[in-house]
Scaffold this motif. Sequence first.
Motif, PDB file in Angstrom:
ATOM      1  N   VAL A 187     -17.145  64.030 -64.109  1.00  0.00           N
ATOM      2  CA  VAL A 187     -18.052  63.686 -63.285  1.00  0.00           C
ATOM      3  C   VAL A 187     -19.459  64.183 -63.688  1.00  0.00           C
ATOM      4  N   VAL A 188     -20.386  63.256 -63.536  1.00  0.00           N
ATOM      5  CA  VAL A 188     -21.675  63.664 -64.012  1.00  0.00           C
ATOM      6  C   VAL A 188     -22.745  63.231 -62.965  1.00  0.00           C
ATOM      7  N   PRO A 189     -24.097  64.045 -63.273  1.00  0.00           N
ATOM      8  CA  PRO A 189     -25.073  63.557 -62.176  1.00  0.00           C
ATOM      9  C   PRO A 189     -25.181  62.324 -62.252  1.00  0.00           C
ATOM     10  N   ALA A 190     -25.871  61.749 -61.355  1.00  0.00           N
ATOM     11  CA  ALA A 190     -26.001  60.118 -61.087  1.00  0.00           C
ATOM     12  C   ALA A 190     -26.863  59.405 -62.155  1.00  0.00           C
ATOM     13  N   GLU A 191     -27.978  60.099 -62.730  1.00  0.00           N
ATOM     14  CA  GLU A 191     -28.854  59.629 -63.475  1.00  0.00           C
ATOM     15  C   GLU A 191     -28.172  59.532 -64.924  1.00  0.00           C
ATOM     16  N   GLU A 192     -26.976  60.446 -65.220  1.00  0.00           N
ATOM     17  CA  GLU A 192     -26.423  60.668 -66.335  1.00  0.00           C
ATOM     18  C   GLU A 192     -25.326  59.904 -66.555  1.00  0.00           C
ATOM     19  N   LEU A 193     -24.901  58.965 -65.628  1.00  0.00           N
ATOM     20  CA  LEU A 193     -23.736  58.220 -65.545  1.00  0.00           C
ATOM     21  C   LEU A 193     -23.597  57.310 -66.624  1.00  0.00           C
ATOM     22  N   LEU A 194     -24.867  56.086 -66.692  1.00  0.00           N
ATOM     23  CA  LEU A 194     -24.455  55.102 -67.769  1.00  0.00           C
ATOM     24  C   LEU A 194     -24.981  55.753 -69.162  1.00  0.00           C
ATOM     25  N   PRO A 195     -25.697  56.668 -69.280  1.00  0.00           N
ATOM     26  CA  PRO A 195     -25.744  57.368 -70.667  1.00  0.00           C
ATOM     27  C   PRO A 195     -24.553  58.014 -71.036  1.00  0.00           C
ATOM     28  N   ALA A 196     -23.932  58.746 -69.952  1.00  0.00           N
ATOM     29  CA  ALA A 196     -22.522  59.138 -70.471  1.00  0.00           C
ATOM     30  C   ALA A 196     -21.594  58.347 -70.828  1.00  0.00           C
ATOM     31  N   ALA A 197     -21.536  57.212 -70.182  1.00  0.00           N
ATOM     32  CA  ALA A 197     -20.581  56.093 -70.486  1.00  0.00           C
ATOM     33  C   ALA A 197     -20.849  55.417 -71.934  1.00  0.00           C
ATOM     34  N   ASN A 198     -21.954  55.404 -72.026  1.00  0.00           N
ATOM     35  CA  ASN A 198     -22.445  54.484 -73.321  1.00  0.00           C
ATOM     36  C   ASN A 198     -22.255  55.596 -74.597  1.00  0.00           C
ATOM     37  N   ALA A 199     -22.511  56.850 -74.335  1.00  0.00           N
ATOM     38  CA  ALA A 199     -22.250  57.620 -75.379  1.00  0.00           C
ATOM     39  C   ALA A 199     -20.732  57.773 -75.560  1.00  0.00           C
ATOM     40  N   LEU A 200     -19.813  57.732 -74.934  1.00  0.00           N
ATOM     41  CA  LEU A 200     -18.304  57.514 -74.909  1.00  0.00           C
ATOM     42  C   LEU A 200     -18.141  56.393 -75.644  1.00  0.00           C
ATOM     43  N   ALA A 201     -18.584  55.055 -75.243  1.00  0.00           N
ATOM     44  CA  ALA A 201     -18.171  53.801 -75.911  1.00  0.00           C
ATOM     45  C   ALA A 201     -18.934  53.822 -77.340  1.00  0.00           C
ATOM     46  N   GLU A 202     -19.801  54.487 -77.448  1.00  0.00           N
ATOM     47  CA  GLU A 202     -20.305  54.648 -78.913  1.00  0.00           C
ATOM     48  C   GLU A 202     -19.345  55.366 -79.868  1.00  0.00           C
ATOM     49  N   ARG A 203     -18.630  56.424 -79.235  1.00  0.00           N
ATOM     50  CA  ARG A 203     -17.887  57.503 -80.140  1.00  0.00           C
ATOM     51  C   ARG A 203     -16.530  56.686 -79.946  1.00  0.00           C
ATOM     52  N   ILE A 204     -16.226  55.469 -79.434  1.00  0.00           N
ATOM     53  CA  ILE A 204     -14.879  54.797 -79.540  1.00  0.00           C
ATOM     54  C   ILE A 204     -15.449  53.663 -80.594  1.00  0.00           C
ATOM     55  N   ALA A 205     -16.413  53.043 -80.634  1.00  0.00           N
ATOM     56  CA  ALA A 205     -16.945  52.068 -81.572  1.00  0.00           C
ATOM     57  C   ALA A 205     -17.106  52.292 -82.859  1.00  0.00           C
ATOM     58  N   VAL A 206     -17.391  53.634 -83.082  1.00  0.00           N
ATOM     59  CA  VAL A 206     -17.551  53.996 -84.625  1.00  0.00           C
ATOM     60  C   VAL A 206     -16.175  53.847 -85.235  1.00  0.00           C
ATOM     61  N   ASN A 207     -14.902  53.861 -84.674  1.00  0.00           N
ATOM     62  CA  ASN A 207     -13.835  53.757 -85.289  1.00  0.00           C
ATOM     63  C   ASN A 207     -13.270  52.350 -85.886  1.00  0.00           C
ATOM     64  N   PRO A 208     -12.476  52.175 -86.684  1.00  0.00           N
ATOM     65  CA  PRO A 208     -12.000  50.847 -87.040  1.00  0.00           C
ATOM     66  C   PRO A 208     -11.480  50.065 -86.053  1.00  0.00           C
ATOM     67  N   PRO A 209     -11.882  48.780 -85.600  1.00  0.00           N
ATOM     68  CA  PRO A 209     -11.782  48.259 -84.332  1.00  0.00           C
ATOM     69  C   PRO A 209     -10.198  47.699 -84.023  1.00  0.00           C
ATOM     70  N   HIS A 210      -9.760  47.270 -85.106  1.00  0.00           N
ATOM     71  CA  HIS A 210      -8.108  46.994 -85.206  1.00  0.00           C
ATOM     72  C   HIS A 210      -7.427  47.992 -84.773  1.00  0.00           C
TER      73      HIS A 210
END
Length: 265
Positions: A187-210
């Motif tokens: 759970v994050v403050p409202a203004e940090e929601l999308l930045p937190a989701a994007n940061a997590l998505a970036e951590r996933i996206a750096v890995n081999p997609p297959h």
Amino acid sequence: MADFLRYEQQGHIVTLTMNEPERRNPLTGNTAVDEFLAAIDRIHGDRSVRAVIITGAGTAFSSGGNIHDMERQASGQVSGMEIRQDYRCGIQRLPLALFNLEVPVIAAVNGAAMGAGLDLTCMCDIRIASERAQFAESFVRLGIIPGDGGAWLLPRVIGLSRAAEMIFTGEPISAQQALEWNLVSRVVPAEELLPAANALAERIAVNPPHAVRLAKRLMREGMHTRLDTLLELSAGFQALSHQTADHREAVQAFLEKRKPVFSGN
């Protein structure tokens, strides 16, 4: 042009924003399901996409079903068989398509996720909530049942006892309680929601997609299959993975003590 769903891509990450805030982003009585299915098909066809975020515009994530649709169904002027077909050809197409999307999906829950809106979050792999979020499996309060797969999805996320409590009472829980019940991972403050989701998505996206896609498929299959069957499937997926360029790059980078550069091949 899409009326309900806004599709935006930044690098390897797609953000899908439900964009009917004046009606609290309902999933029925509009083009929501068709637009979600079109977006999922688009993502399937775009190998550059490595992670997806789903969120809502305005103060709600999604209010679930449209009350005016329910009024029509309760009027007695629509047959039971017609209502059944409405579900099968309408909202029920969404859990099958979204749950089986190969790319990891993060629900960034900005506000109320009610009924089918809660079930939509459970179709995703990871849930992050704003401190303003609320969650309710509220069907029973309208005299109906979870018609879009919630009775299968919710117990697998939070366990049978807590799912039963939510389904049988229809009462909402707060973001903090959702965290305690493992409905959300943070759970994050409202203004940090999308930045937190994007940061997590970036951590996933750096890995081999297959590797990420196949790992997600194994997790999905593991929800309803035997261990020996899953092990056999894992062996096949691993054989494919060992033959990819990204696996070779990962091994070589490890041996050379450098950061790998993954091509998606």
